[in-house]
Design a protein around this motif. Structure first.
Motif, PDB file in Angstrom:
ATOM      1  N   HIS A 148      51.956  26.214  19.930  1.00 11.52           N
ATOM      2  CA  HIS A 148      52.021  27.002  18.698  1.00 11.52           C
ATOM      3  C   HIS A 148      53.447  27.494  18.471  1.00 11.52           C
ATOM      4  O   HIS A 148      54.308  27.386  19.340  1.00 11.52           O
ATOM      5  CB  HIS A 148      51.021  28.178  18.721  1.00 11.52           C
ATOM      6  CG  HIS A 148      51.305  29.249  19.721  1.00 11.52           C
ATOM      7  ND1 HIS A 148      50.609  30.436  19.747  1.00 11.52           N
ATOM      8  CD2 HIS A 148      52.201  29.335  20.737  1.00 11.52           C
ATOM      9  CE1 HIS A 148      51.061  31.190  20.726  1.00 11.52           C
ATOM     10  NE2 HIS A 148      52.020  30.554  21.340  1.00 11.52           N
ATOM     11  N   HIS A 173      55.991  25.833  21.385  1.00  9.98           N
ATOM     12  CA  HIS A 173      55.868  25.802  22.846  1.00  9.98           C
ATOM     13  C   HIS A 173      54.376  25.832  23.161  1.00  9.98           C
ATOM     14  O   HIS A 173      53.558  26.092  22.278  1.00  9.98           O
ATOM     15  CB  HIS A 173      56.574  27.014  23.470  1.00  9.98           C
ATOM     16  CG  HIS A 173      55.948  28.306  23.058  1.00  9.98           C
ATOM     17  ND1 HIS A 173      56.237  28.920  21.860  1.00  9.98           N
ATOM     18  CD2 HIS A 173      54.996  29.069  23.655  1.00  9.98           C
ATOM     19  CE1 HIS A 173      55.506  30.013  21.745  1.00  9.98           C
ATOM     20  NE2 HIS A 173      54.734  30.126  22.815  1.00  9.98           N
ATOM     21  N   HIS A 175      50.750  26.533  25.834  1.00  8.67           N
ATOM     22  CA  HIS A 175      50.080  27.358  26.848  1.00  8.67           C
ATOM     23  C   HIS A 175      48.848  26.624  27.364  1.00  8.67           C
ATOM     24  O   HIS A 175      48.237  25.849  26.628  1.00  8.67           O
ATOM     25  CB  HIS A 175      49.590  28.687  26.251  1.00  8.67           C
ATOM     26  CG  HIS A 175      50.680  29.574  25.763  1.00  8.67           C
ATOM     27  ND1 HIS A 175      51.473  30.311  26.606  1.00  8.67           N
ATOM     28  CD2 HIS A 175      51.118  29.842  24.500  1.00  8.67           C
ATOM     29  CE1 HIS A 175      52.344  31.008  25.894  1.00  8.67           C
ATOM     30  NE2 HIS A 175      52.164  30.740  24.608  1.00  8.67           N
ATOM     31  N   GLU A 260      46.217  33.973  27.542  1.00  8.64           N
ATOM     32  CA  GLU A 260      47.283  33.060  27.134  1.00  8.64           C
ATOM     33  C   GLU A 260      48.167  32.689  28.320  1.00  8.64           C
ATOM     34  O   GLU A 260      48.618  31.551  28.457  1.00  8.64           O
ATOM     35  CB  GLU A 260      48.124  33.709  26.032  1.00  8.64           C
ATOM     36  CG  GLU A 260      49.118  32.761  25.398  1.00  8.64           C
ATOM     37  CD  GLU A 260      49.934  33.432  24.299  1.00  8.64           C
ATOM     38  OE1 GLU A 260      49.647  33.177  23.126  1.00  8.64           O
ATOM     39  OE2 GLU A 260      50.837  34.219  24.624  1.00  8.64           O
TER      40      GLU A 260
HETATM   41 ZN   LIG Z   1      53.090  31.327  22.921  1.00  8.78          ZN
END
Ligand SMILES: [Zn+2]
Ligand SMILES: [Zn+2]
Length: 270
Positions: A148, A173, A175, A260
């Motif tokens: 995102h 980037h 996650h 996250e």
């Molecule tokens: Zn992030």
């Protein structure tokens, strides 16, 4: 001054999902491989939470005493046992995670000031029971990977860097998100479940994982073309996606927790 303390205990036990009153075909249809003879096992982890006033010794309960009670009333009886035959409660209602938690509560409540019983069948499935008749909570944990970029469309790059820092970098980037979904429901008096677990996994997979996994959220998920995919906004969106399908399974979505990174997570109640 009231305080809650929690003590952990372990036991390994086997069980089998099998109802003698229905045919073999019906058992297989209902319980899948969990119906296989002679059963299968889990390394259960139990967290017993107690509430009370802090006494003159600085304790809610003496943990050595708690340890002894847990051993005597629960783990010494259940460890290395075949649950279906160990406690008579399990002849009436199958020893599912949520029902084992309920029965452990009933066996301990005369000895300890319980506030919650949490039982892990494995690290990705656990139940919580708080003494409310047949009501229990069940949590399943799963994961997906996604990329995102956090940037407000009406702001300049400089302004976005100011607010979102490195998360505003232009190419995004990623996650490895961990998702925990907690449902609330009534334990079926015969089958012992609050929800069909396989169906719950399928709902989460169909409505979230298949949609989100290996995507660039901002570009691949229409909802996030308009809404910034922060952990908070993702949590709310996942909650809204799951609410109705879980209701259709006869349970209620209670909570969504989205982790996250090891440093942050977000939770929303339904
Ligand atoms: Zn992030
Ligand atoms: Zn099992």
């Amino acid at each position: 001054m009231e305080c809650i303390i929690t003590r952990r205990a372990n036991f390994s036990a086997s069980h089998r999902y099998w109802l003698p009153e229905i045919s073999e075909t019906e058992n297989i249809e209902k319980f899948g491989t969990s119906s296989r003879f002679p059963g299968h096992g889990h390394n259960y982890v139990l967290f017993v939470s107690l509430i009370g006033e802090i006494n003159e010794y600085g304790m809610v309960q003496n943990l050595s005493k708690v340890k002894k009670i847990l051993h005597q009333e629960v783990t010494s009886q259940l460890d290395n046992s075949y649950l279906n035959h160990t406690w008579s409660e399990f002849t009436q209602t199958l020893p599912t995670t949520e029902n084992i938690a309920r029965v452990i509560w009933n066996r301990l409540i005369g000895h300890l000031p319980l506030v919650n019983i949490q039982l892990f069948e494995h690290p990705e499935l656990w139940a919580d029971y708080q003494g409310k008749s047949m009501e229990a909570h069940l949590t399943v944990s799963t994961h997906f990977s996604a990329a995102h970029r956090l940037a407000h469309p009406h702001l300049t790059d400089a302004e976005n860097y100011e607010i979102y820092g490195k998360c505003a970098r232009p190419h995004g980037h990623g996650h490895n998100y961990h998702l925990e979904v907690t449902v609330k429901g009534e334990i079926d008096p015969r089958i012992g479940t609050i929800v069909d677990l396989e169906a719950l996994h399928k709902v989460i997979d169909d409505h979230v994982i298949q949609l989100f996994d290996h995507t660039f959220l901002n570009k691949d998920i229409p909802y996030f073309a308009e809404v910034i995919p922060t952990t908070e906004n993702m949590t709310i969106h996942i909650r809204d996606l799951l609410k109705l399908p879980i209701q259709e399974l006869g349970a209620h979505l209670y909570k969504v927790k989205l982790i996250e990174s090891p440093n942050n997570y977000s939770e929303a109640y339904s």
